[in-house]
Design a protein around this motif. Structure first.
Motif, PDB file in Angstrom:
ATOM      1  N   MET A 178      49.657 -48.697  16.648  1.00 17.67           N
ATOM      2  CA  MET A 178      50.039 -47.304  16.426  1.00 17.67           C
ATOM      3  C   MET A 178      49.430 -46.361  17.462  1.00 17.67           C
ATOM      4  N   ARG A 179      48.167 -46.554  17.796  1.00 20.81           N
ATOM      5  CA  ARG A 179      47.488 -45.598  18.666  1.00 20.81           C
ATOM      6  C   ARG A 179      47.611 -45.945  20.152  1.00 20.81           C
ATOM      7  N   LEU A 180      47.295 -47.188  20.516  1.00 16.52           N
ATOM      8  CA  LEU A 180      47.273 -47.534  21.932  1.00 16.52           C
ATOM      9  C   LEU A 180      48.669 -47.725  22.505  1.00 16.52           C
ATOM     10  N   VAL A 207      55.178 -37.868  15.481  1.00 18.70           N
ATOM     11  CA  VAL A 207      56.160 -38.951  15.604  1.00 18.70           C
ATOM     12  C   VAL A 207      55.587 -40.264  15.093  1.00 18.70           C
ATOM     13  N   VAL A 208      54.364 -40.587  15.489  1.00 20.75           N
ATOM     14  CA  VAL A 208      53.758 -41.856  15.089  1.00 20.75           C
ATOM     15  C   VAL A 208      53.409 -41.838  13.602  1.00 20.75           C
ATOM     16  N   THR A 209      53.097 -40.669  13.038  1.00 23.82           N
ATOM     17  CA  THR A 209      52.865 -40.584  11.597  1.00 23.82           C
ATOM     18  C   THR A 209      54.133 -40.951  10.833  1.00 23.82           C
ATOM     19  N   VAL A 210      55.287 -40.460  11.287  1.00 23.72           N
ATOM     20  CA  VAL A 210      56.562 -40.810  10.650  1.00 23.72           C
ATOM     21  C   VAL A 210      56.820 -42.306  10.766  1.00 23.72           C
ATOM     22  N   GLY A 235      45.793 -40.862  12.952  1.00 24.32           N
ATOM     23  CA  GLY A 235      46.208 -40.386  14.267  1.00 24.32           C
ATOM     24  C   GLY A 235      45.398 -39.199  14.744  1.00 24.32           C
ATOM     25  N   LEU A 236      45.046 -38.298  13.810  1.00 22.93           N
ATOM     26  CA  LEU A 236      44.255 -37.127  14.181  1.00 22.93           C
ATOM     27  C   LEU A 236      42.882 -37.535  14.704  1.00 22.93           C
ATOM     28  N   SER A 237      42.287 -38.547  14.075  1.00 22.50           N
ATOM     29  CA  SER A 237      40.981 -39.002  14.550  1.00 22.50           C
ATOM     30  C   SER A 237      41.075 -39.539  15.979  1.00 22.50           C
ATOM     31  N   TYR A 238      42.201 -40.147  16.316  1.00 23.29           N
ATOM     32  CA  TYR A 238      42.389 -40.630  17.682  1.00 23.29           C
ATOM     33  C   TYR A 238      42.645 -39.465  18.639  1.00 23.29           C
ATOM     34  N   THR A 239      43.418 -38.481  18.190  1.00 20.61           N
ATOM     35  CA  THR A 239      43.669 -37.306  19.016  1.00 20.61           C
ATOM     36  C   THR A 239      42.371 -36.576  19.342  1.00 20.61           C
ATOM     37  N   LEU A 240      41.504 -36.451  18.360  1.00 15.60           N
ATOM     38  CA  LEU A 240      40.247 -35.726  18.556  1.00 15.60           C
ATOM     39  C   LEU A 240      39.273 -36.483  19.455  1.00 15.60           C
TER      40      LEU A 240
END
Length: 266
Positions: A178-180, A207-210, A235-240
């Protein structure tokens, strides 16, 4: 290909061959795993032409998903634990060690571990720490009333067995995908067409959350809201942080708290 990558590829090939020989990995998945490793190695190359990179991405995403989820008829991965049902007969839940999924996760982590770019947003470490600390409790607190979960603690041995599979198969592999592969790739693509910081970070996150919700719960039912909150916070933890370890850690603790203390499965 440098010596480190060559050595990792050789070890991977040997491990896959051994797992096939002992019957713990389907041959079709083994071939797919080698394809994932090759495509992931190629995808990470700097200076790759944009359209070639898009083509590799469009091949890599479905191949990763197929390898991680495909199980031939009659084949079973090693059984890690089994929860008895309320009545005699079939168990209510069985957890198998999906070795294809675990190796896919390793390949993505090894080849796509994010290299911080000079123009990428990184929040203060305190925000990432607070997200990792508070997100698991928040997600589980929302899930209890929405999914009608109840208190059902498991034996320590079952908690330990679940923790091993949860960390090395479920959380690591799913967050690497999902993240990488998805979120970071979308972020890089948006950054090439827009200098707007909010668009670069928020669009991939949503988009990735959906996608996360669609994979786990479909797009209907009460579980959608729980998976939407969970996927967004992962996803937010990765964004931060731009650090894959944060979403892996949050994902791990959400699953572990649910299994260890509450009714399981859903």
């Amino acid at each position: 290909m440098n010596k480190k990558e060559f050595a990792a590829g050789l070890v991977l090939a040997v491990v896959i061959a051994m797992l096939v020989m002992v019957g713990w990995l389907p041959l079709a998945n083994a071939v797919g795993l080698l394809g994932v490793a090759c495509l992931a190695w190629f995808f990470r190359k700097e200076g790759l032409h944009r359209w070639i990179k898009i083509g590799v991405f469009l091949c890599l995403v479905p191949l990763v998903f197929w390898v991680a989820t495909y199980r031939p008829e009659g084949f079973s991965y090693p059984l890690a634990l089994s929860l008895p049902g309320n009545t005699e007969g079939a168990p209510c839940f069985e957890l198998f060690v999906n070795l294809s999924k675990a190796i896919v996760g390793f390949c993505l982590l090894f080849f796509l571990w994010p290299r911080l770019r000079s123009d990428e947003f990184i929040a203060s470490p305190i925000y990432s720490f607070l997200a990792a600390l508070l997100a698991p409790a928040l997600i589980v607190a929302i899930a209890i009333p929405v999914l009608e979960l109840h208190w059902q603690p498991k034996p320590v041995a079952q908690m330990a067995a679940f923790a091993m599979v949860n960390l090395f198969v479920i959380a690591s592999a799913e967050e690497a995908f999902m993240r990488l592969l998805l979120q970071q790739s979308l972020r890089n693509a948006v950054a090439k067409v827009s200098a707007h910081r909010w668009l670069q970070e928020l669009f991939p996150l949503l988009v990735v959350t959906v996608i996360f919700v669609a994979i786990h719960a479909g797009l209907s039912g009460a579980a959608v809201w729980v998976y939407a909150v969970a996927g967004f916070l992962y996803g937010l933890s990765y964004t931060l942080s731009n650090n894959i370890l944060y979403p892996i850690m949050i994902h791990f603790w959400v699953n572990q708290l649910h299994f260890s203390l509450l009714s399981y499965p859903l």
